[in-house]
Design a protein around this motif. Structure first.
Motif, PDB file in Angstrom:
ATOM      1  N   GLY A 106       0.818  -1.215   0.000  1.00  0.00           N
ATOM      2  CA  GLY A 106       0.000   0.000   0.000  1.00  0.00           C
ATOM      3  C   GLY A 106       0.845   1.254   0.000  1.00  0.00           C
ATOM      4  O   GLY A 106       0.541   2.225  -0.708  1.00  0.00           O
ATOM      5  N   ALA A 107       1.905   1.263   0.797  1.00  0.00           N
ATOM      6  CA  ALA A 107       2.776   2.435   0.877  1.00  0.00           C
ATOM      7  C   ALA A 107       3.430   2.715  -0.478  1.00  0.00           C
ATOM      8  O   ALA A 107       3.490   3.859  -0.936  1.00  0.00           O
ATOM      9  N   ALA A 108       3.924   1.653  -1.118  1.00  0.00           N
ATOM     10  CA  ALA A 108       4.573   1.827  -2.420  1.00  0.00           C
ATOM     11  C   ALA A 108       3.570   2.297  -3.469  1.00  0.00           C
ATOM     12  O   ALA A 108       3.899   3.125  -4.327  1.00  0.00           O
ATOM     13  N   ARG A 109       2.360   1.793  -3.396  1.00  0.00           N
ATOM     14  CA  ARG A 109       1.342   2.233  -4.343  1.00  0.00           C
ATOM     15  C   ARG A 109       0.996   3.710  -4.130  1.00  0.00           C
ATOM     16  O   ARG A 109       0.851   4.465  -5.096  1.00  0.00           O
TER      17      ARG A 109
ATOM     18  N   ALA B  63      -4.728   1.381   3.586  1.00  0.00           N
ATOM     19  CA  ALA B  63      -4.306  -0.025   3.580  1.00  0.00           C
ATOM     20  C   ALA B  63      -2.921  -0.161   4.187  1.00  0.00           C
ATOM     21  O   ALA B  63      -2.637  -1.114   4.933  1.00  0.00           O
ATOM     22  N   ALA B  64      -2.054   0.803   3.879  1.00  0.00           N
ATOM     23  CA  ALA B  64      -0.672   0.735   4.350  1.00  0.00           C
ATOM     24  C   ALA B  64      -0.573   0.816   5.866  1.00  0.00           C
ATOM     25  O   ALA B  64       0.330   0.219   6.462  1.00  0.00           O
TER      26      ALA B  64
ATOM     27  N   VAL C  58       9.713   2.464   2.956  1.00  0.00           N
ATOM     28  CA  VAL C  58       8.363   2.947   2.664  1.00  0.00           C
ATOM     29  C   VAL C  58       8.127   4.358   3.170  1.00  0.00           C
ATOM     30  O   VAL C  58       7.086   4.961   2.889  1.00  0.00           O
ATOM     31  N   ALA C  59       9.072   4.919   3.908  1.00  0.00           N
ATOM     32  CA  ALA C  59       8.887   6.225   4.528  1.00  0.00           C
ATOM     33  C   ALA C  59       8.499   7.341   3.556  1.00  0.00           C
ATOM     34  O   ALA C  59       7.708   8.228   3.926  1.00  0.00           O
ATOM     35  N   PRO C  60       8.995   7.368   2.302  1.00  0.00           N
ATOM     36  CA  PRO C  60       8.593   8.456   1.399  1.00  0.00           C
ATOM     37  C   PRO C  60       7.090   8.584   1.212  1.00  0.00           C
ATOM     38  O   PRO C  60       6.587   9.669   0.893  1.00  0.00           O
ATOM     39  N   ALA C  61       6.346   7.491   1.432  1.00  0.00           N
ATOM     40  CA  ALA C  61       4.893   7.558   1.296  1.00  0.00           C
ATOM     41  C   ALA C  61       4.270   8.556   2.263  1.00  0.00           C
ATOM     42  O   ALA C  61       3.150   9.019   2.046  1.00  0.00           O
ATOM     43  N   ALA C  62       4.997   8.910   3.310  1.00  0.00           N
ATOM     44  CA  ALA C  62       4.507   9.907   4.256  1.00  0.00           C
ATOM     45  C   ALA C  62       4.373  11.285   3.621  1.00  0.00           C
ATOM     46  O   ALA C  62       3.733  12.174   4.184  1.00  0.00           O
ATOM     47  N   LEU C  63       4.963  11.459   2.441  1.00  0.00           N
ATOM     48  CA  LEU C  63       4.888  12.741   1.736  1.00  0.00           C
ATOM     49  C   LEU C  63       3.810  12.753   0.661  1.00  0.00           C
ATOM     50  O   LEU C  63       3.516  13.808   0.085  1.00  0.00           O
TER      51      LEU C  63
END
Length: 237
Positions: free
Chosen positions: A148-151, A188-189, A204-209
């Motif tokens: 989910g994070a990568a998506r 989902a993440a 996966v941290a970049p998904a926080a942006l």
């Protein structure tokens, strides 16, 4: 890449968000490997925008795929800083070759046809990259924990690509539509990343942006660092 520029310098310049997230990797060798992975991603992602026709793009991507296959076969790596770094890194070169293969889709004319095609593309690019990074940081990392994070990150990246004039998104999709899809993936993440080892979280941290990007916000380095620090410290996106 300038003669005096290191691979770390390059990734800091061309992929600053992933580079910032890599600063939370404590092990220096693992950090260097992940930075090399992000360098490869940059080399592959920029092919489509730097060629005048699909054949030239295919030739360049084939060069990278074959370079990774040669590493897998135990051959001397090609004389390229990123290739040499990946030859010394702890990644499966065959998986790296698949990253190059996935980028052939960038050479297709027109947008991806529907949501299934968009997600398949994101999974094969941003998703595969996140899995490789997570498993390098902790070999026990579950690929499903990064999905989910990568998506979310990959979808927000497609929106930024559209803003630069190179859209791959279905024509009917609005920013509001895409923002909701990003939000759904982040939801989902939140459950998925609970199963991710702490050491692997920078993958996966970049998904926080992603949410801020979809809102059209311009973030400075300080805000990005704060968001990434909070996400890494809490394990929340």
């Amino acid at each position: 890449m300038a003669d005096t520029e290191t691979l770390d310098d390059l990734v800091r310049r061309v992929d600053p968000d992933r580079w910032l997230a890599s600063r939370f990797i404590g092990d220096a060798a693992a950090r260097a490997d992940v930075v090399a992975l992000y360098g490869l991603n940059y080399e592959l992602a920029r092919v489509a925008g730097g060629v005048s026709n699909a054949l030239m793009g295919e030739i360049r991507l084939t060069w990278w795929r074959e370079a990774m296959e040669e590493i897998a076969a135990g051959k001397t790596p090609r004389k390229h800083p990123n290739v040499e770094a990946l030859a010394a890194a702890r990644f499966d070169p065959n998986a790296l070759a698949l990253l190059a293969e996935a980028r052939l889709a960038d050479l297709d004319e027109g947008p991806l046809r529907d949501e299934a095609a968009v997600l398949a593309y994101v999974d094969a690019t941003a998703g595969a990259l996140a899995v490789l990074a997570a498993r390098r940081l902790d070999a026990g990392a579950d690929p499903h924990a990064v999905k989910g994070a990568a998506r979310a990150w990959g979808l927000s990246g497609l929106w930024r690509l559209k803003q630069s004039g190179r859209s791959r998104l279905p024509e009917a999709w609005t920013r509001a539509d895409l923002a909701q899809k990003v939000e759904d993936q982040l939801k989902a993440a939140r459950g998925e990343v609970r199963g991710l080892p702490v050491a692997a979280f920078p993958a996966v941290a970049p998904a926080a942006l992603a949410r801020a990007y979809m809102a059209g916000r311009e973030m400075g380095d300080l805000e990005k660092k704060a968001r990434l620090t909070f996400a890494t410290a809490t394990g929340r996106l």
